[in-house]
Design a protein around this motif. Structure first.
Motif, mmCIF file in Angstrom:
data_model
loop_
_atom_site.group_PDB
_atom_site.id
_atom_site.type_symbol
_atom_site.label_atom_id
_atom_site.label_comp_id
_atom_site.label_asym_id
_atom_site.label_seq_id
_atom_site.Cartn_x
_atom_site.Cartn_y
_atom_site.Cartn_z
ATOM 1 N N VAL A 1 84.785 55.626 76.609
ATOM 2 C CA VAL A 1 83.372 55.388 76.922
ATOM 3 C C VAL A 1 83.172 53.964 77.442
ATOM 4 O O VAL A 1 82.421 53.736 78.397
ATOM 5 C CB VAL A 1 82.481 55.685 75.694
ATOM 6 N N PRO B 1 92.954 57.577 77.016
ATOM 7 C CA PRO B 1 91.527 57.358 77.288
ATOM 8 C C PRO B 1 91.247 56.722 78.650
ATOM 9 O O PRO B 1 90.235 57.031 79.294
ATOM 10 C CB PRO B 1 91.080 56.416 76.163
ATOM 11 N N GLN C 1 75.865 61.581 74.831
ATOM 12 C CA GLN C 1 76.785 61.980 73.768
ATOM 13 C C GLN C 1 76.185 62.946 72.773
ATOM 14 O O GLN C 1 74.958 62.952 72.569
ATOM 15 C CB GLN C 1 77.171 60.731 72.992
ATOM 16 N N ASP D 1 88.642 57.829 66.363
ATOM 17 C CA ASP D 1 87.575 57.095 67.061
ATOM 18 C C ASP D 1 88.054 56.320 68.294
ATOM 19 O O ASP D 1 87.244 55.998 69.170
ATOM 20 C CB ASP D 1 86.840 56.076 66.153
ATOM 21 N N VAL E 1 80.101 62.845 76.901
ATOM 22 C CA VAL E 1 81.289 62.662 76.056
ATOM 23 C C VAL E 1 80.943 63.183 74.667
ATOM 24 O O VAL E 1 80.016 62.693 74.022
ATOM 25 C CB VAL E 1 81.726 61.190 76.011
ATOM 26 N N THR F 1 86.531 64.568 65.967
ATOM 27 C CA THR F 1 87.626 63.615 65.786
ATOM 28 C C THR F 1 88.794 64.397 65.184
ATOM 29 O O THR F 1 88.595 65.467 64.608
ATOM 30 C CB THR F 1 87.215 62.440 64.872
ATOM 31 N N SER G 1 81.257 58.010 66.578
ATOM 32 C CA SER G 1 82.329 57.044 66.889
ATOM 33 C C SER G 1 81.749 55.864 67.653
ATOM 34 O O SER G 1 82.042 54.699 67.361
ATOM 35 C CB SER G 1 83.415 57.692 67.765
ATOM 36 N N PRO H 1 87.341 63.883 73.953
ATOM 37 C CA PRO H 1 88.605 63.140 73.848
ATOM 38 C C PRO H 1 89.400 63.411 72.581
ATOM 39 O O PRO H 1 90.604 63.208 72.562
ATOM 40 C CB PRO H 1 88.151 61.677 73.886
ATOM 41 N N GLU H 2 88.737 63.804 71.487
ATOM 42 C CA GLU H 2 89.463 64.005 70.222
ATOM 43 C C GLU H 2 89.126 65.380 69.637
ATOM 44 O O GLU H 2 89.004 65.541 68.420
ATOM 45 C CB GLU H 2 89.106 62.871 69.229
ATOM 46 N N TRP H 3 88.988 66.374 70.483
ATOM 47 C CA TRP H 3 88.523 67.693 70.038
ATOM 48 C C TRP H 3 89.487 68.322 69.031
ATOM 49 O O TRP H 3 90.676 68.023 69.011
ATOM 50 C CB TRP H 3 88.366 68.622 71.245
ATOM 51 N N SER I 1 81.502 62.479 68.338
ATOM 52 C CA SER I 1 81.768 61.420 69.313
ATOM 53 C C SER I 1 80.650 60.380 69.293
ATOM 54 O O SER I 1 80.890 59.171 69.372
ATOM 55 C CB SER I 1 81.892 62.041 70.709
ATOM 56 N N HIS J 1 87.692 58.016 71.863
ATOM 57 C CA HIS J 1 86.271 58.065 72.248
ATOM 58 C C HIS J 1 85.798 56.693 72.742
ATOM 59 O O HIS J 1 85.207 56.560 73.815
ATOM 60 C CB HIS J 1 85.399 58.421 71.029
#
Ligand code: SF4
Ligand code: MSK
Length: 636
Positions: free
Chosen positions: A467, A614, A479, A460, A449, A453, A486, A556-558, A483, A463
């Protein structure tokens, strides 16, 4: 002060990071605008978000209709699939260029150190030098470090400049994965050639078949993962030391009101290493004390922060979406940046709080920031000067300071070498301990992951929730990048976080004393995950190629083009990779079907996935891991 035009936003809806939230409240009071404010007022372009537009020539820009993707074509006749594939490929080209240029900069430094032209750095990890050299067939027995290092330099230079043949680290790729790449002509030659060819092929009127574009796009992404990024990681380990687990404090509370605070943010470790030397310089510490400070406090942010945290235990102040917020504390005397992910908006925020913002790399100047050039043959000139300037700002601090009193301690610095060592000897049976635990089901699978962000989603939160869901289901998480920060802030980088894991993973973590979430470093250190996957294949029991492994990846927050390049090299290496936030594609088009299915089914590679949720993201990854376990016959 100015009034910020914005929709009323509840700060708790835009970040779960308490420190960032506190600073956003302060920014609001101070009339200071941040990227969160701009994201709230600037709607993302819906056509661009779907990648349904092309501006590759002046007959356009051409806009297609995502709701009726085959209803029209561009002026030149380009279809939606060509347009999307070209746009996607150019994101990969830019991301791969960033990582390979970073890797090449590390290799340039290595050459100058080995040839004796630069004496301020030296080879710190000779064991790693030997290991990397051996991995690509360089003889090490009975040879001097200098000879091995020079051979390694010459060999790795091919990663960038070679025009024919396979990049050196192709030798590390599991045989069956490499066979697949060879079959589809996807083994990278040299990064410069691949990026150049991809830019050529995506020019107006050249490659106009989405599938052929995707093939070159894959080759270019692989030149990043198994080339530029991997060289950056390996050479940085050799020069600066391979990370080992270290307990580090993360979050804005690492700033100290009574000390001179210097924050380094960016990606390349060379300047940061020199900064570490400068802040330890007795005369500079004395100068700080003479100015009334208790000392000099050096902290990192973003990826260079993640590297320095892993190698030297330097405290970390926060990830990408906290870089403006940290300046709002008023406590940062100097923020020093090099390359990548540096918001131009930092300059304005820094001006508001009288913080010095210094650029140091010739590639990156920012209007409103002061440039102090960093030269590797005299690194201290730049970093000493920055420390002196930070001390003078400390002396003249004239704004109230508010530092969120939040620090999260966690263990960071897990290299792939250390993961094997850590799990070694405890569960060893027929295969390696990690493989054994996957085969016996204590560990269901492994998830990488990673990534940024992004103010378009709750900072956050995606992420952390994802996870937590993965480890609850016995998936070991590795990780990198923002990420990792986070999760560190959420307290999951501690062995005690094992209680949040499912019973199998918890048992492994408790026996070994490791966290269920392992931090491997910066964005380029995603190459450590590729090596870990290779080790899992080579050590047996989990199939013949990376595509056989019960593993999955996510960002997840690219937000950056580098993230797309990383995602695509994981996909091309055989990993199912799920992105959040948004995905630049029109669904149910031919190009979409290729990325999200065809690459796996027809080419035997990995595939892309997308969801902003998520929990759904975790479910998709676990479903994939279970599918792979079933295919391996270990699904009991
Ligand atoms: Fe339009 Fe074709 Fe030019 Fe793109 S290349 S802007 S689709 S005419
Ligand atoms: S710094 S690329 S925001 S991870 Fe590597 Fe973070 Fe993403 Fe930049």
């Amino acid at each position: 002060k100015k009034t910020i035009p914005q929709k009323p936003v509840n700060i708790r809806d835009i970040t779960i990071c308490d420190a960032t939230a506190q600073m956003l409240e302060k920014a609001k009071r101070d009339g200071v605008e941040t990227a969160f404010d701009r994201a709230a007022t600037m709607k993302a372009c819906p056509i661009g978000a779907d990648s349904a537009c092309c501006k590759h020539c002046s007959m356009g820009p051409c806009r297609l209709n995502a709701k009726d993707p085959y209803g029209k074509v561009g002026v030149c006749g380009a279809t939606i699939d060509t347009i999307m594939a070209r746009n996607f490929a150019r994101m990969v080209a830019a991301g791969a260029a960033a990582h390979t240029d970073h890797g090449m900069a590390m290799l340039d430094l290595f050459r100058e150190v080995v040839s004796g032209h630069i004496k301020e750095y030296r080879i710190k990890d000779v064991q790693k030098l030997d290991m990397v050299a051996q991995s690509i067939g360089i003889e090490t027995e009975g040879r001097t470090t200098e000879d091995i290092a020079m051979d390694l330099y010459k060999e790795l230079e091919r990663t960038y400049t070679q025009v024919e043949g396979e990049i050196p680290f192709a030798k590390r790729v599991p045989e069956k994965t490499l066979e697949t790449w060879r079959k589809y002509d996807m083994v990278p030659r040299g990064a410069m050639r691949e990026i150049m060819e991809l830019m050529h092929r995506t020019h107006m009127g050249v490659d106009q078949h989405y599938e052929n574009i995707t093939r070159q796009c894959s080759r270019t992404a692989l030149a990043d993962g198994w080339g530029g990024s991997m060289v950056a990681t390996e050479i940085s380990d050799i020069l600066f030391g391979t990370p080992k687990p270290v307990a580090v404090e993360v979050n804005m509370g690492v700033l100290k009101e009574d000390m001179v605070n210097i924050v380094v943010h960016g990606h390349e470790p060379n300047m940061f290493e020199s900064m570490l030397v400068s802040v330890s310089e007795a005369s500079l510490i004395r100068a700080a004390k003479d100015a009334g400070a208790k000392g000099i406090n050096l902290c990192g942010m973003c990826c260079s922060g993640a590297e320095m945290m892993s190698r030297h235990g330097v405290p970390h102040a926060g990830n990408f979406m906290s870089t403006e917020a940290v300046i709002v504390t008023g406590a940062v005397d100097a923020m020093v940046v090099d390359v990548q992910c540096i918001k131009q908006g930092l300059s304005k925020v820094a001006q508001c709080y009288g913080t010095h913002l210094f650029t140091t790399n010739y590639r990156c100047h920012i209007e409103g920031a002061e440039h102090i050039a960093f030269h590797e043959d005299k690194p201290g000139e730049c970093t000493d000067e920055i420390v002196i300037r930070a001390i003078s700002r400390f002396k003249s601090r004239n704004k109230p300071i508010e530092i969120p009193n939040i620090r999260n301690i966690g263990v960071h610095g897990f290299s792939h070498e250390y993961i094997s060592y850590m799990l070694g000897g405890t569960f060893r049976a027929s295969y390696t301990p990690l493989n054994d635990n996957i085969i016996n089901g204590r560990i269901r699978g492994v998830a990488g992951v990673v990534g940024c962000t992004n103010p378009r989603v709750r900072h956050d939160w995606v992420h952390v929730e994802m996870v937590k869901e993965l480890i609850r289901n016995d998936v070991l998480v590795v990780q990198t990048g923002c990420s990792q920060i986070s999760l560190a802030k959420a307290g999951l980088m501690t062995p005690e976080a094992a209680h949040l894991a499912g019973p199998g993973l918890r048992e492994v973590c408790e026996t070994v004393g490791m966290p269920p979430v392992l931090g491997l470093g910066s964005c380029v250190d995603n190459s450590r995950i590729l090596i870990a996957c290779t080790a899992m294949v080579n050590e047996g029991g989990l199939g013949d190629s990376i595509a056989d492994l019960p593993v999955a990846g996510a960002a997840p927050e690219w937000m950056s083009e580098k993230a797309i390049s990383i995602g695509h090299y994981f996909v091309a290496s055989g990993v199912y990779t799920v992105f959040g936030v948004t995905f630049p594609i029109v669904e149910e088009t031919k190009f979409h079907k290729l990325l999200f299915n065809g690459l796996e089914e027809e080419y035997g590679l990995g595939k892309w996935g997308y969801t902003a949720d998520p929990y759904e993201m975790a479910r998709m990854m676990i479903e994939h891991i279970d599918k792979k376990r079933k295919a391996l016959g270990i699904d009991k």
